[in-house]
Design an enzyme around this catalytic site. Structure first.
Site, PDB file in Angstrom:
ATOM      1  N   LYS A   1     -21.084 -44.742   6.984  1.00  0.00           N
ATOM      2  CA  LYS A   1     -21.899 -45.714   6.248  1.00  0.00           C
ATOM      3  C   LYS A   1     -21.049 -46.730   5.489  1.00  0.00           C
ATOM      4  CE  LYS A   1     -25.575 -42.264   5.802  1.00  0.00           C
ATOM      5  NZ  LYS A   1     -26.932 -42.106   5.330  1.00  0.00           N
TER       6      LYS A   1
ATOM      7  N   LYS B   1     -20.336 -39.029   6.328  1.00  0.00           N
ATOM      8  CA  LYS B   1     -21.281 -40.046   5.830  1.00  0.00           C
ATOM      9  C   LYS B   1     -20.518 -41.196   5.149  1.00  0.00           C
ATOM     10  CE  LYS B   1     -25.310 -37.196   5.491  1.00  0.00           C
ATOM     11  NZ  LYS B   1     -26.074 -36.220   4.760  1.00  0.00           N
TER      12      LYS B   1
ATOM     13  N   ASN C   1     -39.989 -35.348  -0.091  1.00  0.00           N
ATOM     14  CA  ASN C   1     -39.020 -34.285  -0.377  1.00  0.00           C
ATOM     15  C   ASN C   1     -39.044 -33.968  -1.870  1.00  0.00           C
ATOM     16  OD1 ASN C   1     -37.028 -36.021  -1.793  1.00  0.00           O
ATOM     17  ND2 ASN C   1     -36.996 -37.028   0.198  1.00  0.00           N
TER      18      ASN C   1
ATOM     19  N   ASP D   1     -35.710 -39.545   6.249  1.00  0.00           N
ATOM     20  CA  ASP D   1     -35.041 -40.065   7.446  1.00  0.00           C
ATOM     21  C   ASP D   1     -36.032 -40.561   8.491  1.00  0.00           C
ATOM     22  OD1 ASP D   1     -32.386 -39.705   6.619  1.00  0.00           O
ATOM     23  OD2 ASP D   1     -32.569 -37.546   6.941  1.00  0.00           O
TER      24      ASP D   1
ATOM     25  N   PRO E   1     -35.089 -46.968   8.424  1.00  0.00           N
ATOM     26  CA  PRO E   1     -33.826 -47.705   8.279  1.00  0.00           C
ATOM     27  C   PRO E   1     -32.905 -46.965   7.313  1.00  0.00           C
ATOM     28  CG  PRO E   1     -35.599 -48.778   7.056  1.00  0.00           C
ATOM     29  CD  PRO E   1     -36.230 -47.684   7.862  1.00  0.00           C
ATOM     30  N   ASP E   2     -31.600 -47.036   7.552  1.00  0.00           N
ATOM     31  CA  ASP E   2     -30.653 -46.418   6.618  1.00  0.00           C
ATOM     32  C   ASP E   2     -30.229 -47.493   5.613  1.00  0.00           C
ATOM     33  OD1 ASP E   2     -28.297 -45.367   5.336  1.00  0.00           O
ATOM     34  OD2 ASP E   2     -28.364 -43.804   6.870  1.00  0.00           O
TER      35      ASP E   2
ATOM     36  N   PHE F   1     -24.569 -40.526  -1.967  1.00  0.00           N
ATOM     37  CA  PHE F   1     -24.718 -39.098  -2.251  1.00  0.00           C
ATOM     38  C   PHE F   1     -24.909 -38.376  -0.927  1.00  0.00           C
ATOM     39  CE2 PHE F   1     -25.204 -37.913  -6.740  1.00  0.00           C
ATOM     40  CZ  PHE F   1     -25.079 -39.160  -7.332  1.00  0.00           C
TER      41      PHE F   1
HETATM   42  O1  PMT Z   1     -33.612 -36.526  -7.711  1.00  0.00           O
HETATM   43  P1  PMT Z   1     -33.057 -35.188  -8.167  1.00  0.00           P
HETATM   44  O2  PMT Z   1     -34.106 -34.102  -8.163  1.00  0.00           O
HETATM   45  O3  PMT Z   1     -32.299 -35.286  -9.459  1.00  0.00           O
HETATM   46  O4  PMT Z   1     -32.010 -34.727  -7.061  1.00  0.00           O
HETATM   47  C1  PMT Z   1     -30.844 -35.463  -6.868  1.00  0.00           C
HETATM   48  C2  PMT Z   1     -30.477 -35.541  -5.385  1.00  0.00           C
HETATM   49  C3  PMT Z   1     -30.142 -34.159  -4.877  1.00  0.00           C
HETATM   50  C4  PMT Z   1     -31.636 -36.109  -4.570  1.00  0.00           C
HETATM   51  C5  PMT Z   1     -29.240 -36.510  -5.290  1.00  0.00           C
HETATM   52  O5  PMT Z   1     -28.194 -35.984  -6.041  1.00  0.00           O
HETATM   53  C6  PMT Z   1     -28.795 -36.691  -3.845  1.00  0.00           C
HETATM   54  O6  PMT Z   1     -28.016 -35.943  -3.319  1.00  0.00           O
HETATM   55  N1  PMT Z   1     -29.317 -37.777  -3.171  1.00  0.00           N
HETATM   56  C7  PMT Z   1     -29.098 -38.047  -1.760  1.00  0.00           C
HETATM   57  C8  PMT Z   1     -29.877 -37.068  -0.993  1.00  0.00           C
HETATM   58  C9  PMT Z   1     -29.867 -37.273   0.483  1.00  0.00           C
HETATM   59  O7  PMT Z   1     -30.916 -37.230   1.030  1.00  0.00           O
HETATM   60  O8  PMT Z   1     -28.749 -37.535   1.028  1.00  0.00           O
HETATM   61  P2  PMT Z   1     -28.597 -37.887   2.618  1.00  0.00           P
HETATM   62  O9  PMT Z   1     -27.544 -37.016   3.056  1.00  0.00           O
HETATM   63  O10 PMT Z   1     -29.873 -37.868   3.363  1.00  0.00           O
HETATM   64  O11 PMT Z   1     -28.185 -39.400   2.580  1.00  0.00           O
HETATM   65  C10 PMT Z   1     -26.834 -39.817   2.362  1.00  0.00           C
HETATM   66  C11 PMT Z   1     -26.804 -41.134   1.629  1.00  0.00           C
HETATM   67  O12 PMT Z   1     -27.479 -42.125   2.416  1.00  0.00           O
HETATM   68  C12 PMT Z   1     -27.484 -41.119   0.280  1.00  0.00           C
HETATM   69  O13 PMT Z   1     -26.741 -41.939  -0.568  1.00  0.00           O
HETATM   70  C13 PMT Z   1     -28.860 -41.697   0.563  1.00  0.00           C
HETATM   71  O14 PMT Z   1     -29.418 -42.346  -0.584  1.00  0.00           O
HETATM   72  C14 PMT Z   1     -28.547 -42.699   1.667  1.00  0.00           C
HETATM   73  N2  PMT Z   1     -29.632 -42.914   2.640  1.00  0.00           N
HETATM   74  C15 PMT Z   1     -30.068 -41.911   3.440  1.00  0.00           C
HETATM   75  C16 PMT Z   1     -31.028 -42.150   4.376  1.00  0.00           C
HETATM   76  C17 PMT Z   1     -31.581 -43.443   4.484  1.00  0.00           C
HETATM   77  N3  PMT Z   1     -32.522 -43.723   5.359  1.00  0.00           N
HETATM   78  N4  PMT Z   1     -31.138 -44.413   3.666  1.00  0.00           N
HETATM   79  C18 PMT Z   1     -30.183 -44.168   2.741  1.00  0.00           C
HETATM   80  O15 PMT Z   1     -29.791 -45.068   1.995  1.00  0.00           O
END
Ligand code: PMT
Length: 407
Positions: free
Chosen positions: A350, A346, A219, A288, A314-315, A332
């Protein structure tokens, strides 16, 4: 402090990577640093004092009992003169002597007599770096505020492959310049000291999921947001471990950097480092899904279409949230619609304490931009909105919020 006011003693110890030291000295001088070189007896098996004298333009000090050198600039004078002592390469022996406060040669005596910031670029066989004595000595150095740059992974002079290579001179100079900038910035920062003694583990950047030896799924995360948080947390006094996917940024030198590629590697790194963490921040954009099979050979483009079966990754943050003894957890959420509802879901699903929601439908913020705007939600639903500003500033807001809640 400007570079041309910064005095650096480069310490060269006896490892094969000593051949990189003249390049390091030259690059430091190009940046305007004032450099003097000190060698150990072991280093002279790999490089001559004449070479280092020619590059640095000054006599090289190598003997504690050299009357002539002591008359020119004695070791105590040199210790006082230095703002920074950078040892590159730092062998296992040298690292361990410093960890235990030994002073049996000019370099180690100089270190004991100096209040300069000490930096080490370790270089040794990969098995030595894994030795429990070295792990414990390196940990004790870090706890005393001594910076360790590297070692890096790769092929070694002895033919082994693994962690132990000295970081390249160009990267060492970059890290040093960055440290100097953040040291002077932190003097004025509002977050200074607010996370003193806190151990913070952070994920940043994207993950990349291999399809075959040349292709992957990933990504647009640049790591900028996560690296800015690491920087702000260091300024706040935290001990930072940064688990990062592949990005083109230089990690803050004072952070312990763990480079990973896939989500599974990121999970493993988090599992290895979570134990002593007080705070966990999941800023990484973790893929994901990953291809169910990684082709051993490059896939040939014979067919008009192809399908890749994906399996859920895995998350990582959910795993942290499920631990019995869990740290304070900040997640985030990057969303293009229903920002608040998805972010809150979330947070709950989580088991997080805070979530920072970015609206990624606005391309001037979020992924790969220098700015961000976030809404921070806590477990009771309270919201704080932070308007668009540089990621370094957003990072400070997040760190302040964490400090307030930890207190
Ligand atoms: O890196 P940059 O270009 O500066 O951009 C920053 C960002 C936009 C990437 C950052 O600010 C951000 O939002 N990161 C999380 C992006 C994301 O993919 O979020 P999510 O909605 O998929 O996941 C939610 C949370 O679960 C996040 O804290 C993520 O780190 C965590 N997660 C998600 C999937 C997974 N398999 N494991 C995780 O730990």
């Amino acid at each position: 402090m400007k570079n041309n006011e910064t005095n650096i003693v480069v310490g060269v110890t006896g490892g094969i990577a000593a051949y990189k030291s003249p390049d390091l000295v030259r690059r430091l001088q190009e940046q305007g640093f004032v450099v003097r070189v000190v060698m150990t007896a072991g280093a002279e098996n790999f490089i001559t004092a004449t070479t280092l004298q020619a590059v640095s333009g000054h006599p090289v000090n190598n003997d504690l009992f050299d009357n002539e050198a002591e008359a020119a600039m004695g070791h105590i004078e040199l210790a006082k003169w230095a703002d920074i002592i950078l040892i590159a390469p730092a062998t296992a022996n040298c690292l361990s002597k410093i960890a235990h406060g030994l002073a049996d040669d000019l370099l180690t005596s100089l270190i004991l007599a100096s209040s300069a910031q000490l930096m080490l670029a370790p270089a040794m066989n990969q098995q030595m770096w894994k030795n429990k004595a070295i792990i414990s000595n390196a940990e004790s150095l870090k706890q005393r505020g001594i910076l360790l740059f590297g070692p890096d992974a790769g092929e070694q002079a002895c033919g082994d492959v693994g962690l132990g290579r000295m970081r390249e001179p160009s990267q060492l100079v970059e890290a040093l310049v960055q440290w100097q900038q953040s040291a002077s910035a932190s003097d004025e920062s509002e977050v200074s000291g607010i996370l003193d003694g806190v151990k913070l583990l952070l994920t940043a950047g994207p993950t990349v999921e291999a399809i075959d030896p040349v292709r992957y799924l990933s990504n647009h995360s640049s790591g900028k947001m996560g690296y800015a948080i690491a920087e702000a947390a260091l300024t706040a006094g935290a001990e930072v471990t940064l688990v990062s996917g592949p990005v083109s940024l230089t990690a803050p030198p004072a952070a312990t950097m763990v480079a990973v590629k896939s989500a599974k590697e990121m999970l493993l790194a988090v599992q290895q480092h979570l134990a002593q963490s007080d705070v966990f921040i999941g800023c990484a954009a973790v893929a994901d899904y990953a291809p169910s099979q990684v082709a051993r050979q490059k896939i040939k483009k014979n067919a008009d279409s192809m399908q890749i079966e994906l399996t859920r990754n895995p998350d990582i943050i959910a795993w942290v949230g499920s631990q019995k003894e869990r740290p304070y957890i900040v997640g985030f959420a990057a969303e293009s619609e229903n920002l608040e509802a998805y972010a809150k879901k979330k947070l709950q699903d989580k088991n997080l304490d805070l979530i920072c929601a970015n609206d990624i439908s606005d391309t001037s913020i979020g992924f790969n931009s220098d700015n961000n705007a976030i809404s921070i939600f806590n477990a009771s639903g309270r919201q704080k909105q932070i308007k668009s500003m540089p990621k370094a500033k957003i990072a400070e807001v997040i760190i302040k919020e964490i400090a307030k809640n930890l207190n």
